[in-house]
Design an enzyme around this catalytic site. Structure first.
Site, short mmCIF file in Angstrom:
data_model
loop_
_atom_site.label_atom_id
_atom_site.label_comp_id
_atom_site.label_asym_id
_atom_site.label_seq_id
_atom_site.Cartn_x
_atom_site.Cartn_y
_atom_site.Cartn_z
N GLU A 1 0.87 -1.18 0.00
CA GLU A 1 0.00 0.00 0.00
C GLU A 1 0.90 1.22 0.00
O GLU A 1 1.44 1.61 1.04
CB GLU A 1 -0.92 -0.02 1.23
CG GLU A 1 -1.85 -1.22 1.28
CD GLU A 1 -2.89 -1.21 0.16
OE1 GLU A 1 -3.15 -0.12 -0.40
OE2 GLU A 1 -3.43 -2.28 -0.15
N CYS B 1 -1.99 9.29 2.60
CA CYS B 1 -1.59 8.74 1.30
C CYS B 1 -2.61 9.02 0.22
O CYS B 1 -2.29 9.00 -0.97
CB CYS B 1 -1.33 7.24 1.41
SG CYS B 1 -2.75 6.29 1.98
#
Length: 466
Positions: free
Chosen positions: A219, A253
């Site tokens: 991720e 993110c």
């Protein structure tokens, strides 16, 4: 609690203990998995205020942000898993070609074994415990590595795990990330590695995992664009972008990394961005209890340099001692600047303009395959065209960042922004192996498949597969 790194022999001992525990078959039981998920929820509930205090100490994270984005999202994952776990664990019957009669087929989900979860510092609690929910639901034993860059939260999570879970089932390790993870991967052949963090470190993890053919979920991140069309509710777009960008001081993110606004809406967008920055954080955001801080001085220094790569039209104030950078909007920056080459990961928002869709697409493709993509438009055809033309992990139309809160949606990147996904059922699937099994009854055995072969058998085979 001590954070002295453990020895390789300790890692190996814990691994052996987890292997024995896994081989006992206990983690395969529905009752055990459900009980552990409930235990995790209870432990979190008992430590809610301590978690919030730790997040405030590490990131000055506002109470609302700490609860909703860290604790609340984990509660949602646990509740979702408990509601669906029996269905996820059930064998799936699938069709079998008639030529294989009398045979039935099914798919059996089973745990992978001992897995490693590595979390970053920006959401240090949620990004460790959310994938843990999936690992527990899938029936694995787990090594956890929290980020040492959020030391108060890391220490608290170590306490929570070590006091409430058998290390032969869930074990947490602390210390310098590069050193500890490197030694772990050299000492132990994990059955899956789940990493959340930067793309450069993700490459290192993948390279190390490849030596033992260990599957990985990465991720990562990237430069996630927010495109604002000419046909748009500009006030709502500005509000959503400002909220998503300055949530956790931009250290997300999936934060909008830059805005591409149609030139006809640029002046109005900047004006409304200024309005909402003031509405959210007041005359002096540094005094606001709703605004977080930069994680450390190293990150502060990187971000501060970005402020010199364009014209500041909102914010720009800094205080290194306080790790404060104001919510900032920058214009007139170019592709040659690091501001437009590197993931910003902070409260600085470049605003660029476009005239045609082709121009906007060419800008996005300079930093391809973002983790998130946001399009603000009232024209469905426009949103469809951008979504079809741009590869990205996940995103929103007329909103930003909220897609990760839906456990029905898989969350993950594509290409340079990551591989694999999780949340909800995808978390269960990520930490499971799906075993294919066929069962044949003995009352009939088709003689056509056995030698000697002849033209009649060839003709029949061609007829069956034609």
């Amino acid at each position: 609690m001590s954070h002295t790194p453990q020895s390789d022999s300790t890692y190996h001992l814990r691994y052996q203990q987890q292997q024995i525990f896994f081989e006992s078959g206990k983690t395969r039981e529905y009752a055990f998995r459900a009980a552990q998920l409930k235990q995790l929820r209870t432990v979190i509930k008992d430590h809610e205020q301590e978690i919030i205090a730790a997040l405030q100490a590490d990131l000055r994270k506002p109470v609302f942000e700490a609860f909703t984005s860290e604790i609340g999202l984990v509660y949602d994952e646990i509740a979702f898993a408990l509601s669906h776990l029996k269905a996820w664990m059930a064998p799936e019957k699938v069709k079998t070609p008639a030529v294989l009669f009398p045979t039935t087929s099914r798919i059996l989900p089973e745990p992978k074994g001992t897995v490693l979860i590595i979390a970053p510092w920006n959401y240090p609690f949620m990004l460790l415990f959310s994938p843990l929910v999936g690992a527990i639901a899938a029936g694995n034993t787990v090594f956890l590595k929290p980020s040492e860059l959020a030391p108060r939260t890391s220490a608290l999570m170590e306490k929570m795990v070590s006091e409430n879970f058998d290390p032969a089932y869930i074990h947490i390790v602390t210390g310098d990330g590069a050193t500890v993870v490197g030694r772990l991967m050299e000492t132990i052949r994990f059955d899956h590695i789940f990493f959340t963090g930067s793309t450069p470190v993700g490459k290192i993890i993948a390279q190390a995992a490849a030596k033992t053919l260990t599957p990985v979920t990465l991720e990562l991140g990237g430069k996630s664009p927010a495109i604002v069309d000419s046909e748009v509710d500009i006030d709502t777009a500005a509000k959503h972008i400002a909220w998503a960008k300055y949530f956790n001081a931009g250290q997300s993110c999936v934060s909008p990394d830059y805005v591409l606004v149609h030139e006809s809406q640029k002046t109005r967008l900047v004006e409304r961005m200024r309005h909402y920055i003031h509405a959210f954080f007041g005359d002096n955001p540094q005094q606001s209890e709703s605004y977080a801080r930069i994680i450390n001085h190293r990150r502060f220094d990187v971000l501060e340099k970005y402020l010199h790569e364009g014209n500041i039209v909102a914010g720009g104030q800094t205080d290194r001692e306080d790790l404060y950078i104001a919510p900032t909007v920058i214009e007139n920056t170019g592709p040659e600047n690091k501001l437009m080459q590197e993931e910003i990961f902070g409260p600085i928002l470049p605003v660029l303009t476009w005239k045609t869709q082709a121009e906007a697409l060419s800008i996005v493709k300079k930093n391809p395959q973002p983790l998130a993509f946001y399009i603000f438009t009232q024209n469905d055809k426009t949103s469809d065209e951008f979504i079809q033309r741009i590869p990205f992990g996940g995103g929103c139309i007329n909103n930003a960042m909220v897609h990760l809160a839906n456990p029905h949606l898989p969350f993950g990147g594509v290409g340079s922004s990551g591989m694999g996904s999780y949340h909800g059922e995808e978390s269960f699937r990520t930490f499971s192996h799906f075993k294919s099994v066929m069962k044949t009854k003995n009352f009939y055995d088709n003689p056509l498949r056995y030698p000697p072969y002849n033209n009649r058998k060839v003709d029949l085979a061609q007829w069956v597969f034609d």
